[in-house]
Design an enzyme around this catalytic site. Sequence first.
Site, short mmCIF file in Angstrom:
data_model
loop_
_atom_site.label_atom_id
_atom_site.label_comp_id
_atom_site.label_asym_id
_atom_site.label_seq_id
_atom_site.Cartn_x
_atom_site.Cartn_y
_atom_site.Cartn_z
N ARG A 1 11.28 -1.28 -7.70
CA ARG A 1 10.42 -0.21 -6.75
C ARG A 1 11.03 1.08 -6.38
O ARG A 1 12.28 1.30 -6.31
CB ARG A 1 10.33 -1.29 -5.33
N LYS B 1 20.93 -10.41 -3.88
CA LYS B 1 19.68 -10.15 -4.86
C LYS B 1 19.89 -10.90 -5.98
O LYS B 1 20.78 -10.56 -6.81
CB LYS B 1 19.19 -8.80 -4.89
N ARG C 1 16.07 -2.94 5.11
CA ARG C 1 17.42 -3.49 5.38
C ARG C 1 17.61 -4.35 6.41
O ARG C 1 17.11 -4.26 7.80
CB ARG C 1 18.39 -2.17 5.20
#
Length: 331
Positions: free
Chosen positions: A128, A193, A328
């Site tokens: 993204r 992630k 975040r």
Amino acid sequence: MACATLRAMSDPQQILALLADGRFHSGEDLGRALGVSRAAVWKQLVRLRRAGVPLQAVRGRGYRLPEPLELLSAAAIRRRLSAVARARLDRLDVLQETDSTSAWLRRHRAPGQTWACLAERQTAGRGRRGRAWVSPFAGNLYLSLGWRFEGGPAALGPLSLVAGAATAEAIEAETGVAIGLKWPNDLYVGDRKLGGLLIELAGEPSGPCEIVLGVGINLHMPEAAARDIDQPWTDLGRHAAVRPGRNRLAAAVLDGLLLALVARTAGDAQDWIAAWRQRDCLRDRPVRIYEGEQVRGGIARGIDERGALLLEDQQGLRPVAAGEVSIRVTE
């Protein structure tokens, strides 16, 4: 001999197939197996190293890969699809290398085709907001799927959440690793992630909408390649009890996405939204949202029925659309 040499030089997967067992193979043995000279073998090995393949060379023993390698196979993936998914898939391609699977599909796919593309390596993979996606050779999973919605862009609704939940369920069922989802479209294990999704679309407001859905999942990320990743990351190899098979996982994810898109086309998304909420990594956590030059802080309170993030701040509870935002956790 010349024809065999040209074939070997144009198809590095022949050598990779011989090296896939992780054992040492001398240049002479590789040349004999392929029917080519040692010089032709050496040229192929140089090409593989340039492509990011982690070859090891030891004088007197030959060449090997640090660990066994499973190359992707379109036939193996298609065989593992459910009957429903197989019937909806018009075409499936596996590429050795491309800039990105999504870009490749946009260049080659005809409107209306349900077409999936995977690659062993991407040279310009994207996440993204144009971020680079680290894509080492045969280490992870890079998959894109083209699909057509007849109702136009307005009918897509929370498609990224549907796709995210379907991908998480497929990974979890195949590996036993618990997968979390970070709004709007990231895959997590704990606070690290694992992968992400990116949906690109084209179409008129009132006409059919063509989408390309890209998925990147870390399976066996080499430490050297991971030096370019600017956030905490992980891969499935660090969590699964058994080393995940790339073809099995590719088939499970593709099958899950196809079935989810079939359901979304029929207007059914609520079960997927519920599944996404069960894996919500951000709910009730303090977050900071970056949108251009604007920064907002608050508490994430889940998602609404359209897939927007619900942010609670001093002004109350407000929906935040995905768009070009970055988020975040601040705790």
